[in-house]
Motif scaffolding. Sequence first.
Motif, mmCIF file in Angstrom:
data_model
loop_
_atom_site.group_PDB
_atom_site.id
_atom_site.type_symbol
_atom_site.label_atom_id
_atom_site.label_comp_id
_atom_site.label_asym_id
_atom_site.label_seq_id
_atom_site.Cartn_x
_atom_site.Cartn_y
_atom_site.Cartn_z
ATOM 1 N N VAL A 180 -13.206 -7.382 -16.083
ATOM 2 C CA VAL A 180 -11.908 -7.301 -15.411
ATOM 3 C C VAL A 180 -12.102 -6.526 -14.116
ATOM 4 C CG1 VAL A 180 -9.509 -6.555 -15.577
ATOM 5 C CG2 VAL A 180 -10.721 -7.302 -17.638
ATOM 6 N N ILE A 181 -11.845 -7.179 -12.994
ATOM 7 C CA ILE A 181 -11.957 -6.490 -11.717
ATOM 8 C C ILE A 181 -10.846 -6.993 -10.798
ATOM 9 C CG2 ILE A 181 -13.723 -8.163 -10.979
ATOM 10 C CD1 ILE A 181 -14.824 -5.877 -9.171
ATOM 11 N N ASP A 182 -9.911 -6.106 -10.516
ATOM 12 C CA ASP A 182 -8.789 -6.456 -9.647
ATOM 13 C C ASP A 182 -9.164 -6.082 -8.221
ATOM 14 O OD1 ASP A 182 -6.487 -6.947 -8.316
ATOM 15 O OD2 ASP A 182 -5.200 -5.638 -9.500
ATOM 16 N N ASP A 183 -9.652 -7.073 -7.487
ATOM 17 C CA ASP A 183 -10.014 -6.864 -6.089
ATOM 18 C C ASP A 183 -9.167 -7.740 -5.170
ATOM 19 O OD1 ASP A 183 -11.045 -9.290 -6.805
ATOM 20 O OD2 ASP A 183 -13.100 -8.871 -6.200
ATOM 21 N N VAL A 184 -8.012 -8.141 -5.650
ATOM 22 C CA VAL A 184 -7.120 -9.006 -4.881
ATOM 23 C C VAL A 184 -6.015 -8.160 -4.243
ATOM 24 C CG1 VAL A 184 -5.543 -10.968 -4.970
ATOM 25 C CG2 VAL A 184 -7.601 -10.952 -6.395
ATOM 26 N N ASP A 185 -5.905 -8.253 -2.937
ATOM 27 C CA ASP A 185 -4.881 -7.481 -2.221
ATOM 28 C C ASP A 185 -3.487 -8.017 -2.538
ATOM 29 O OD1 ASP A 185 -6.850 -5.972 -1.009
ATOM 30 O OD2 ASP A 185 -6.970 -7.292 0.756
ATOM 31 N N PRO A 186 -2.480 -7.149 -2.411
ATOM 32 C CA PRO A 186 -1.107 -7.646 -2.537
ATOM 33 C C PRO A 186 -0.821 -8.691 -1.453
ATOM 34 C CG PRO A 186 -1.174 -5.243 -2.637
ATOM 35 C CD PRO A 186 -2.539 -5.690 -2.204
ATOM 36 N N THR A 187 0.237 -9.433 -1.650
ATOM 37 C CA THR A 187 0.672 -10.433 -0.682
ATOM 38 C C THR A 187 1.908 -9.921 0.042
ATOM 39 O OG1 THR A 187 -0.182 -12.250 -2.019
ATOM 40 C CG2 THR A 187 1.475 -12.793 -0.387
ATOM 41 N N ILE A 188 1.851 -9.937 1.382
ATOM 42 C CA ILE A 188 3.033 -9.581 2.161
ATOM 43 C C ILE A 188 3.942 -10.799 2.184
ATOM 44 C CG2 ILE A 188 3.908 -8.840 4.400
ATOM 45 C CD1 ILE A 188 2.315 -6.691 2.996
ATOM 46 N N ASP A 189 5.016 -10.744 1.418
ATOM 47 C CA ASP A 189 5.939 -11.875 1.336
ATOM 48 C C ASP A 189 6.842 -11.955 2.569
ATOM 49 O OD1 ASP A 189 5.014 -12.621 -1.257
ATOM 50 O OD2 ASP A 189 6.197 -10.983 -2.097
ATOM 51 N N SER A 190 7.305 -10.797 3.021
ATOM 52 C CA SER A 190 8.122 -10.739 4.237
ATOM 53 C C SER A 190 7.556 -9.635 5.116
ATOM 54 C CB SER A 190 9.586 -10.441 3.902
ATOM 55 O OG SER A 190 10.137 -11.459 3.075
ATOM 56 N N PRO A 191 7.094 -9.960 6.314
ATOM 57 C CA PRO A 191 6.523 -8.911 7.166
ATOM 58 C C PRO A 191 7.594 -7.965 7.690
ATOM 59 C CG PRO A 191 6.660 -10.989 8.357
ATOM 60 C CD PRO A 191 7.060 -11.284 6.950
ATOM 61 N N ALA A 192 7.145 -6.796 8.111
ATOM 62 C CA ALA A 192 8.065 -5.834 8.722
ATOM 63 C C ALA A 192 8.620 -6.418 10.015
ATOM 64 C CB ALA A 192 7.351 -4.515 8.977
ATOM 65 N N MET A 193 9.859 -6.101 10.299
ATOM 66 C CA MET A 193 10.550 -6.648 11.472
ATOM 67 C C MET A 193 10.761 -5.542 12.506
ATOM 68 S SD MET A 193 10.920 -9.784 10.581
ATOM 69 C CE MET A 193 12.091 -10.396 11.797
ATOM 70 N N ASP A 194 10.587 -5.927 13.785
ATOM 71 C CA ASP A 194 10.870 -4.993 14.867
ATOM 72 C C ASP A 194 12.347 -4.615 14.848
ATOM 73 O OD1 ASP A 194 8.246 -5.348 15.591
ATOM 74 O OD2 ASP A 194 8.691 -6.749 17.231
ATOM 75 N N MET A 195 12.614 -3.413 15.330
ATOM 76 C CA MET A 195 13.998 -2.955 15.388
ATOM 77 C C MET A 195 14.220 -2.199 16.690
ATOM 78 S SD MET A 195 16.145 -0.679 12.628
ATOM 79 C CE MET A 195 17.937 -0.548 12.760
ATOM 80 N N MET A 196 15.302 -2.534 17.372
ATOM 81 C CA MET A 196 15.679 -1.819 18.591
ATOM 82 C C MET A 196 17.108 -1.306 18.425
ATOM 83 S SD MET A 196 15.821 -3.129 22.558
ATOM 84 C CE MET A 196 14.052 -3.102 22.745
ATOM 85 N N VAL A 197 17.312 -0.033 18.735
ATOM 86 C CA VAL A 197 18.635 0.570 18.610
ATOM 87 C C VAL A 197 19.000 1.247 19.923
ATOM 88 C CG1 VAL A 197 18.367 0.931 16.126
ATOM 89 C CG2 VAL A 197 17.720 2.754 17.712
ATOM 90 N N GLU A 198 20.276 1.467 20.073
ATOM 91 C CA GLU A 198 20.774 2.140 21.263
ATOM 92 C C GLU A 198 20.458 3.634 21.175
ATOM 93 O OE1 GLU A 198 22.677 2.373 25.001
ATOM 94 O OE2 GLU A 198 22.001 0.633 23.832
ATOM 95 N N CYS A 199 19.971 4.153 22.256
ATOM 96 C CA CYS A 199 19.643 5.573 22.314
ATOM 97 C C CYS A 199 20.927 6.382 22.138
ATOM 98 C CB CYS A 199 18.986 5.877 23.658
ATOM 99 S SG CYS A 199 18.466 7.579 23.864
ATOM 100 N N GLY A 200 20.807 7.419 21.328
ATOM 101 C CA GLY A 200 21.975 8.260 21.110
ATOM 102 C C GLY A 200 21.807 9.126 19.888
#
Length: 357
Positions: A180-200
């Motif tokens: 038994v050897i778990d050498d399989v990486d997780p799967t990124i199902d949804s990638p991180a999304m950029d975010m822009m917000v108003e300064c304040g």
Amino acid sequence: RTWTATDLCGNVATHTQVITIEDSTAPMISGVPADETVTCFDLVPEVDLSALSVSDNCNDFTLVSNDVFEGTSCYGMVTRTFTATDICGNEYSVDQVITINDDVPPMVSDYPGDLTVNCIDDVPAADNSAVIASDNCNEFDITNSDSYSSQDMCNVVITRTYTVTDYCGNYTMVDQIITVIDDVDPTIDSPAMDMMVECGENVEGDYAAWLSSNGGATASDNCSEYVSWDYVEGVPTDDCGDTFTIDVTFTAMDMCGNTASTTATFSTEDTTDPYWINPPQVEVVFDDCGENLVENPTAGDLCGEVLVTYVDAPGFSGACPEGENIIRTYTAIDECGNYIMGQTIISVSYTHLTLPT
């Protein structure tokens, strides 16, 4: 037996001879099978009287055999006695000893082969029916047991031992090696999304919420439902004012330490105009050359410093001719180029007055 002698004159003499017949000699047996050892009770040979030779000095005879068994079918002894008897009752016996000793283990011709799996849950259940075995004598039982090379279920070798045991306790063991050897990486199902917000004021909270949600990223793993998240922040770049841009790498880790990453950018922008703290005066009248009645306006911004400038129109020379009105236009501009404007009308009463600059 009477012997009689007679002469020519007829005289007779007799003598009696007694011959005694006594048969006290037993028959002789030859060709008796040698002692032997067999591994199964079923392999004890059948009696074959025809293979023996019997002779007697006088007359006919009979030949019989008798088996006496002691012990068990796994280890025992058959004493086979051959007896030849003539008609005078003389007899001769000879024994053949057949030892039964089942010390032969079962034979295994096939069993589950070695295999490698990624997850401990993928290890198949033991299957005794997949073990093909035979025994020289009798039936047998099949059992199994597992031993683990370590307690690390991410990287472990399982030795699955199948044991085939016959009724006499002889056994054969075969091992199936399951890695038994778990050498399989997780799967990124949804990638991180950029975010822009108003300064304040809410930037810190928005950024914290974005980090805690892993930038909206989701992941799954081939072995476990549980995936942990961590993040590493890059070096933020300063933009205009207090705005900034920062790259963050979010990393999903399974229970065995395999990782997968996704990177997104958090940034702030300033699209909000400055605001007046002390707005420009609507109208100012100079009634004394020595008194400056124009108050400099001040402005603020939610995202940096503000520069306040002004321009006078029409082309004001610095003198204060009587009756001249000056329109002073103020501009408050922040570091990102957002601005607001305001005007002050300056009225001059005396020609000798000089407006302050």
